[in-house]
Each structure stands twice: as structure tokens, then as C-alpha cells.
Scaffold this motif. Structure first.
Motif, PDB file in Angstrom:
ATOM      1  N   VAL A  22       7.885  -9.176  -7.857  1.00 51.63           N
ATOM      2  CA  VAL A  22       8.580  -8.625  -9.023  1.00 51.63           C
ATOM      3  C   VAL A  22       7.594  -8.371 -10.156  1.00 51.63           C
ATOM      4  O   VAL A  22       7.632  -7.323 -10.816  1.00 51.63           O
ATOM      5  CB  VAL A  22       9.712  -9.562  -9.479  1.00 51.63           C
ATOM      6  CG1 VAL A  22      10.380  -9.017 -10.739  1.00 51.63           C
ATOM      7  CG2 VAL A  22      10.734  -9.745  -8.369  1.00 51.63           C
ATOM      8  N   GLY A  23       6.699  -9.314 -10.387  1.00 51.52           N
ATOM      9  CA  GLY A  23       5.725  -9.146 -11.458  1.00 51.52           C
ATOM     10  C   GLY A  23       4.830  -7.938 -11.246  1.00 51.52           C
ATOM     11  O   GLY A  23       4.561  -7.169 -12.184  1.00 51.52           O
ATOM     12  N   LEU A  36       3.327  -2.394 -12.548  1.00 57.83           N
ATOM     13  CA  LEU A  36       3.112  -1.011 -12.107  1.00 57.83           C
ATOM     14  C   LEU A  36       3.996  -0.034 -12.884  1.00 57.83           C
ATOM     15  O   LEU A  36       3.547   1.054 -13.277  1.00 57.83           O
ATOM     16  CB  LEU A  36       3.397  -0.892 -10.611  1.00 57.83           C
ATOM     17  CG  LEU A  36       2.354  -1.477  -9.667  1.00 57.83           C
ATOM     18  CD1 LEU A  36       2.932  -1.624  -8.261  1.00 57.83           C
ATOM     19  CD2 LEU A  36       1.099  -0.613  -9.627  1.00 57.83           C
ATOM     20  N   GLU A  37       5.244  -0.407 -13.090  1.00 54.90           N
ATOM     21  CA  GLU A  37       6.154   0.460 -13.837  1.00 54.90           C
ATOM     22  C   GLU A  37       5.667   0.661 -15.268  1.00 54.90           C
ATOM     23  O   GLU A  37       5.697   1.778 -15.804  1.00 54.90           O
ATOM     24  CB  GLU A  37       7.560  -0.135 -13.840  1.00 54.90           C
ATOM     25  CG  GLU A  37       8.392   0.240 -12.641  1.00 54.90           C
ATOM     26  CD  GLU A  37       8.763   1.713 -12.649  1.00 54.90           C
ATOM     27  OE1 GLU A  37       9.732   2.084 -13.320  1.00 54.90           O
ATOM     28  OE2 GLU A  37       8.048   2.500 -11.994  1.00 54.90           O
ATOM     29  N   ALA A  38       5.224  -0.422 -15.901  1.00 59.45           N
ATOM     30  CA  ALA A  38       4.728  -0.313 -17.272  1.00 59.45           C
ATOM     31  C   ALA A  38       3.503   0.588 -17.335  1.00 59.45           C
ATOM     32  O   ALA A  38       3.362   1.431 -18.238  1.00 59.45           O
ATOM     33  CB  ALA A  38       4.407  -1.698 -17.823  1.00 59.45           C
ATOM     34  N   VAL A  39       2.606   0.436 -16.359  1.00 57.27           N
ATOM     35  CA  VAL A  39       1.401   1.267 -16.327  1.00 57.27           C
ATOM     36  C   VAL A  39       1.767   2.723 -16.035  1.00 57.27           C
ATOM     37  O   VAL A  39       1.209   3.656 -16.635  1.00 57.27           O
ATOM     38  CB  VAL A  39       0.405   0.725 -15.283  1.00 57.27           C
ATOM     39  CG1 VAL A  39      -0.738   1.716 -15.056  1.00 57.27           C
ATOM     40  CG2 VAL A  39      -0.152  -0.623 -15.739  1.00 57.27           C
ATOM     41  N   ARG A  40       2.708   2.943 -15.134  1.00 58.40           N
ATOM     42  CA  ARG A  40       3.125   4.310 -14.818  1.00 58.40           C
ATOM     43  C   ARG A  40       3.657   5.020 -16.063  1.00 58.40           C
ATOM     44  O   ARG A  40       3.278   6.171 -16.358  1.00 58.40           O
ATOM     45  CB  ARG A  40       4.196   4.296 -13.734  1.00 58.40           C
ATOM     46  CG  ARG A  40       4.701   5.687 -13.337  1.00 58.40           C
ATOM     47  CD  ARG A  40       5.669   5.612 -12.181  1.00 58.40           C
ATOM     48  NE  ARG A  40       6.950   5.048 -12.536  1.00 58.40           N
ATOM     49  CZ  ARG A  40       7.970   5.753 -13.053  1.00 58.40           C
ATOM     50  NH1 ARG A  40       7.832   7.054 -13.293  1.00 58.40           N
ATOM     51  NH2 ARG A  40       9.117   5.151 -13.332  1.00 58.40           N
ATOM     52  N   LEU A  41       4.519   4.342 -16.805  1.00 57.16           N
ATOM     53  CA  LEU A  41       5.081   4.937 -18.010  1.00 57.16           C
ATOM     54  C   LEU A  41       4.017   5.144 -19.077  1.00 57.16           C
ATOM     55  O   LEU A  41       4.018   6.153 -19.796  1.00 57.16           O
ATOM     56  CB  LEU A  41       6.208   4.053 -18.538  1.00 57.16           C
ATOM     57  CG  LEU A  41       7.430   3.953 -17.617  1.00 57.16           C
ATOM     58  CD1 LEU A  41       8.407   2.900 -18.122  1.00 57.16           C
ATOM     59  CD2 LEU A  41       8.127   5.312 -17.494  1.00 57.16           C
TER      60      LEU A  41
END
Length: 346
Positions: free
Chosen positions: A99-100, A105-110
Motif C-alpha cells: 500500500v505504501g 507511486l500515485e503521489a509521484v505520478r501526479l
């Protein structure tokens, strides 16, 4: 230009941050939740270093750190990593490692989606993983390569395998500029005293039995942590986006032989008044559930593509490590207190 290091207060992360600040003029931001194994005292007091206390699973916190510091690379060391703990309590491993990693990854993608095209092209997300994702080898099998099929056998290795797959998918689905490294067993200064080498040293010095699983014939490839740090730097600088690189120490040894090496070093460096050998304290204990027999890394790809190879031999690296633990007894005591308290206050 700045890099962001997750898990930078842990064993490998802290060695990397310290080494980076010594070798580079580039600032470092460490993001660490400071669990029992994350110690801010491991990190240097340096004007180019910033510690952000928080969880990689907190996407909002990660997004804020990215927006504030605008790193040109994220180096992802943060993980729950102790196999025994994953067997008795796997939930934390899924939360942090799976999950972490997803939330990170989501934060970096955005973050990259909101930036300039040139910034995205130069950015790197380097995911630090383990050889344990490949499973177990018989004694006569070739070493793991980057194309070895995944066959994790513990909740820890399964959670790391899942994180590897997530990282790969974010490259192929979203174009995230990722790099992955899978390393063999690390050792060296600041390793938390629940792992084999510091456990052997601490048990020997305290006069307690030195525990060795099963009959001690399980084989590991040992990588000195400074060599691992140099491999990470090399892959960050010269690795091909989307690729995986195995990082090994070329030091395969059975656990019982490793413990005997430690005992021999202690006999020399901290001899007992009785003149008996610490080796007499070795005690075989019930084997770990699902204990993998052998890990071995083929590092030819990283040598060929980025020009890295290990420089530390096991004998010399182990001597440095034993010396460090002999000189840092208070660090070990404090680390165990942190474990008993569950975590430390920043």
C-alpha cells in the motif's frame, strides 16, 4: 537539485544519505515514519539534509514534500524488511511495502503530471528491492538474474515482489521513469540488531547462546552496505529507464560459516578473559518457517551497463562491521530500547 529518500533513517537508507552528502553537493530530503528500525540518530546533522517525519502511505504528506522540495529523483528504500516479523505479523508488511509503495507511486505520478515535460524526462524513481523475490535456489543452481521468475516464499518477499510489480506497471501504464534494483543480503554499520550479523555479535558479547537456524547450511550472498550505496548511485546516474539491476556482493557463504567468522573476529578483537572461544556459544535453534535455502546474485548486467562491481570482500567488510559494533555498544542498547517502546520520538 534535490533528491528525496524514503526510509532514509533505516539501515541502508541512512548509509546512503550519509554517503550521498559526503560525495555530492546536492541536498537530500529524508522521508521516514521512524518506526522501531528508523532512527534519526543514524542521520548526519548537515545543512543540506532535511528530515520529514511521515508515512509513505500518506499521499497528502508525500505530495506536500514533493511540491515543497521539488526533487529530481525519489529513491525508495522504505520497507518493513525482517522476515521473521513478516511471519508473525504480515499485516504491517502489506501496508508499508504494498500500500505504501502504491501511494508513493500515485503521489509521484501526479507530481510529474503537473510538471514540465523536461522535468519529467530528467526525473527518476529508483525502487530498492531484494533478491528474496526470486525464491530459493538449490546449491548447484545458477545465480538469480533479472529474468529469473518470481517465487517469493515469505510474506516479506511476497510484499516486495508486489511492490516490484507495481513499480513496473507504473512505468508501462503511465510512463513513470523508474529503475529497480534487487540486492543480496546487506551488512555493515547501523544494521538493526535483529538481523543475523548483529544478533551474533550481541549474543556473543553478552555471553548468551548465538542462535543459528536449523543446521546452519542455508547460504546467502553478502553485500557490504557501502558497495550497495555505490551501486544505487551508479544506477541512478547511468541506469536505463524501466530496467531492473541485480546487485550482489559475490560473497556466498553458509550461515554457520559466517557466524564462525564472526566468532573468530571477536576472539581476536574482544578476547574473553577465560581465553575460550566465542564459537562455543553457537546454538542451533528451530528453523525458520519456509526458510529459503540459498540466495545468489548474478551482477553481470549492472557491471556491463553501468560499470559497477563490489569492492569489499566479506573478510574485510565483516572485520569493519564487527569493529563498528564493538565501538557502538550504546547505539545497540538504544536501538533495542526503541524496539521495546515501539518507535522513537523525533
Amino acid at each position: 537539485m534535490t533528491i528525496l529518500v524514503t526510509g532514509g533513517a533505516g539501515f541502508i537508507g541512512a548509509n546512503f544519505v550519509t554517503d550521498w552528502l559526503r560525495r555530492s553537493s546536492e541536498p537530500v530530503v529524508t522521508l521516514d515514519s521512524l518506526t522501531y528500525a528508523g532512527n534519526p540518530g543514524n542521520l548526519p546533522d548537515h545543512d543540506r539534509h532535511t528530515l520529514v517525519v511521515g508515512d509513505i502511505a500518506d499521499r497528502g504528506l508525500v505530495a506536500q514534500a514533493l511540491a515543497t522540495h521539488r526533487p529530481r529523483a525519489v529513491l525508495h528504500f522504505a520497507a518493513e524488511s525482517h522476515v521473521d516479523r513478516s511471519i508473525t505479523g504480515p499485516s504491517a508488511f502489506i501496508q508499508t511495502n504494498v500500500v505504501g509503495t502504491f501511494e508513493l507511486l500515485e503521489a509521484v505520478r501526479l507530481y510529474l503530471d503537473q510538471g514540465a515535460v523536461g522535468e519529467r524526462a530528467a526525473f527518476r524513481f529508483l525502487h530498492v528491492s531484494t533478491d528474496e523475490v526470486y525464491g530459493s535456489l538449490p546449491s548447484d543452481a545458477p545465480a538469480f538474474t533479472e529474468t529469473t521468475a518470481y517465487a517469493p516464499n515469505s510474506p516479506y518477499s511476497a510484499s516486495k515482489a508486489a511492490s516490484d510489480h507495481l513499480v513496473r506497471s507504473y512505468h508501462h501504464s503511465f510512463g513513470l521513469p523508474v529503475l529497480t534494483t534487487n540486492c543480496s543480503n546487506n551488512y555493515g554499520p547501523y544494521q538493526y540488531p535483529e538481523k543475523l550479523i548483529p544478533v551474533a555479535i550481541r549474543s556473543a558479547l553478552s555471553g548468551a547462546p548465538i542462535p543459528v537456524y536449523g543446521n546452519g547450511t542455508n547460504i546467502r550472498d553478502w553485500l557490504y552496505v557501502a558497495d550497495h550505496c555505490s551501486a544505487i548511485r551508479a544506477v541512478l546516474d547511468r541506469g536505463r529507464v524501466g530496467e531492473t539491476y541485480n546487485v550482489g556482493g559475490n560473497n556466498e557463504v553458509a550461515n554457520i560459516d559466517l557466524v564462525r567468522m564472526i566468532c573468530n573476529l571477536l576472539d581476536e578483537m574482544a578476547p574473553l578473559p577465560s581465553k575460550r572461544s566465542y564459537g562455543e556459544q553457537i546454538s542451533f535453534v528451530t528453523d525458520r518457517a519456509g526458510h529459503d535455502f540459498r540466495y545468489a546474485i548474478n551482477s553481470s548486467k549492472i557491471t556491463k551497463e553501468v560499470g559497477w562491481q563490489p569492492t569489499e570482500q566479506l573478510a574485510s567488510g565483516l572485520r569493519k562491521t564487527v569493529r563498528w559494533y564493538l565501538d557502538h555498544g550504546q547505539w545497540v542498547t538504544d536501538a533495542l530500547k526503541r524496539r521495546d517502546q515501539g518507535r522513537v520520538l523525533a
